[in-house]
Motif scaffolding. Structure first.
Motif, mmCIF file in Angstrom:
data_model
loop_
_atom_site.group_PDB
_atom_site.id
_atom_site.type_symbol
_atom_site.label_atom_id
_atom_site.label_comp_id
_atom_site.label_asym_id
_atom_site.label_seq_id
_atom_site.Cartn_x
_atom_site.Cartn_y
_atom_site.Cartn_z
ATOM 1 N N CYS B 32 -13.457 35.970 -18.920
ATOM 2 C CA CYS B 32 -13.325 37.364 -19.337
ATOM 3 C C CYS B 32 -14.007 37.584 -20.690
ATOM 4 C CB CYS B 32 -11.841 37.714 -19.411
ATOM 5 S SG CYS B 32 -11.458 39.201 -20.335
ATOM 6 N N CYS B 35 -10.747 38.222 -23.591
ATOM 7 C CA CYS B 35 -9.836 37.124 -23.989
ATOM 8 C C CYS B 35 -10.528 35.766 -23.953
ATOM 9 C CB CYS B 35 -8.592 37.116 -23.113
ATOM 10 S SG CYS B 35 -8.919 36.772 -21.388
ATOM 11 N N ASN B 38 -9.308 34.008 -19.347
ATOM 12 C CA ASN B 38 -8.955 34.265 -17.943
ATOM 13 C C ASN B 38 -10.184 34.446 -17.054
ATOM 14 O OD1 ASN B 38 -6.348 34.181 -18.764
ATOM 15 N ND2 ASN B 38 -6.049 36.396 -18.740
ATOM 16 N N CYS B 51 -10.813 40.230 -17.159
ATOM 17 C CA CYS B 51 -9.680 39.842 -16.330
ATOM 18 C C CYS B 51 -8.810 41.080 -16.126
ATOM 19 C CB CYS B 51 -8.886 38.705 -16.976
ATOM 20 S SG CYS B 51 -7.976 39.192 -18.457
ATOM 21 N N CYS B 54 -6.878 42.340 -19.392
ATOM 22 C CA CYS B 54 -7.751 42.934 -20.413
ATOM 23 C C CYS B 54 -8.348 44.247 -19.923
ATOM 24 C CB CYS B 54 -8.861 41.972 -20.810
ATOM 25 S SG CYS B 54 -8.260 40.546 -21.723
#
Ligand SMILES: [Zn+2]
Ligand SMILES: [Zn+2]
Lengths: 100, 394
Positions: B32, B35, B38, B51, B54
């Motif tokens: 992602c 972040c 993920n 993700c 987010c």
């Protein structure tokens, strides 16, 4: 015989092209090649989509404005039409062409 | 594949070309963007991957930031929310409800009232679905028929219903909205009247703000349409962040920085039920300026999505000179009339001139100098509306 079971879902107005059915569980017959979404689209065209095919399909893919999610993930991250379908996959076709 | 009658946006399709996806890109999309840990579930504008967590928190943040940053609402203001068929309205109601129910200081404080404008003949089942969806968010809802407003708009009490069954009982048999023989003019008029309807209903219900569920594609389309129709001077009102042409009511498009994919995914992930009108599928007809630009912008979005963002951001930055807002308003679109100070022959003068010529050719029209004629036109209508009015008069 080993058929491949998948859950096909329609939303955002795409269901209007499929007798208002929002979910269909289908069994894809066994074949030599692996089943991809491209093959699934042909299967859908031959078996589920009786009319107004141009509202759903274009070329060997879906019409622009129809989004596809495989198990809740954007198919653009999964090689789109080339994605190899796995047993019990949940494939959602969602239209952005209806309304608003 | 059979050929369709509609000009459909094109895009390259094929086994190896798909949004330029290659193995190299695939690797870039492992994590992602936000972040950095993920697995992403969505790619936006062909490049940014997120993700689920987010993506959803990003959407909620973008919405709240837009409302907060632009100081759009005062505490506990009533806000009229225009509901339409499709993804955007359901997303908008969900974003509003989530922001209102926050337990943090960032909690949104406003009081939404939803309105559905019935344009075509509506099935009771469809209106019932709207009622169910809006009720599920616990917002008050009104129905109004566009035709009834056109024929009897002076008495809003008689055409505004809290219950769709009452609206259907009072449904007029005749279509009172006179379509002109020019699709561009018809669509322009429809848009102007819809905006007037929203402004009037907002006043009637003590709202100070109207939220319209236009997304980036609509804003870009409206912006380019306004330019083509000679409304360039009014871009800040027609397509900017706030439409303040009415001194009491501000019209806002809080979803202007969202595209249809974001909202469709937002609705899927939040398991939201949509209301879709079977009559409202996008057809790409290309009979009016608006439709042509809609097709053009849809193609742009498909192939060059960053361009849409740029167009919308440009619209964000446009501002109208504050002193202009105080001048007399155009009789049709209610935008302030701009004084034509220039001595040069501009397109407004040219249009007036051709109208004057044709007026002179009608023997029963009394003599009037071009100058007098032009001054009269400029006092009543803005340049763009004076062209639309021509079709109404016919
Ligand atoms: Zn993330
Ligand atoms: Zn005007």
């Amino acid at each position: 015989m080993n058929s491949l079971q998948v859950n096909v879902e329609f939303g955002g107005g795409a269901e209007l092209l499929f007798d208002n059915k929002k979910t269909v569980t289908i069994s894809l017959p066994e074949k030599k090649e692996k089943w991809t979404i491209e093959h699934l689209l042909i299967w859908i065209k031959d078996n589920l989509l009786k009319e107004r095919q141009e509202m759903f399909l274009q070329g060997n893919s879906v019409r622009p404005g129809i989004l596809v999610l495989v198990n809740d993930t954007d198919w653009e991250l999964m090689n789109t039409i080339n994605y190899i379908i796995q047993p019990n996959d949940r494939i959602l076709f969602i239209s952005t062409l209806h309304g608003g | 594949m059979t050929c369709s009658h509609h000009a459909v946006p094109f895009r390259m399709v094929g086994k190896n070309i798909w949004f330029g996806l290659s193995l190299r890109d695939k690797k870039k999309w492992d994590k992602c963007n936000k972040c950095k840990s993920n697995v992403p579930v969505i790619i936006l504008r062909h490049k940014d991957v997120y993700c689920k967590e987010c993506f959803l928190s990003g959407a909620a943040h973008k919405f709240k930031a837009f409302i907060g940053k632009n100081h759009l609402v005062k505490k506990n203001d009533f806000v009229l929310v225009c509901f339409r068929s499709g993804h955007s309205s359901v997303s908008l109601l969900h974003m509003l409800r989530s922001a209102l129910d926050l337990q943090t200081p960032k909690k949104l404080k406003l009081r939404p009232i939803v309105i559905y404008i019935a344009k075509a003949t509506c099935e009771p089942q469809f209106l019932k679905e709207i009622e169910d969806v809006v009720c599920s968010f616990n917002f008050p809802l009104y129905f109004i028929s566009f035709n009834q407003y056109i024929s009897n708009g002076q008495e809003l009490d008689k055409v505004l219903f809290a219950n769709f069954r009452q609206m259907l009982e009072n449904y007029p048999q005749i279509n009172s909205f006179k379509r002109t023989n020019n699709p561009t003019a018809t669509q322009t008029l429809e848009r102007i009247y819809e905006q007037q309807l929203l402004t009037e209903v907002a006043k009637h219900l003590n709202c100070s703000i109207v939220f319209v569920p236009d997304i980036s594609l609509n804003v870009a389309t409206n912006l380019l349409t306004s330019i083509s129709l000679g409304r360039g001077a009014y871009l800040p009102l027609d397509t900017g962040i706030c439409d303040t042409r009415d001194p009491q009511i501000t019209i806002v498009r809080p979803l202007r920085h969202f595209d249809d994919k974001e909202l469709a995914f937002y609705n899927v992930y939040n398991k939201l039920k949509l209301v879709v009108s079977p009559n409202e599928i996008k057809k790409f007809n290309n009979t009016s300026v608006q439709d042509l630009i809609d097709t053009f912008v849809s193609n742009l979005q498909l192939n060059y999505p960053a361009t849409i963002t740029t167009v919308v951001r440009t619209g964000d930055k446009l501002a109208l000179d504050k002193t202009v807002l105080k001048s007399k308003a155009c009789n049709l679109c209610k935008a302030p009339l701009l004084n034509n100070t220039s001595e040069e022959l501009n397109s407004a003068t040219a249009t007036d001139f051709s109208r004057w010529i044709s007026a002179q050719l009608q023997i029963f029209k009394k003599d009037e100098s071009f100058n007098e004629f032009e001054i009269k036109q400029r006092e009543l209508y803005c340049y763009a509306c004076s062209k639309i009015i021509e079709f109404v008069e016919k």
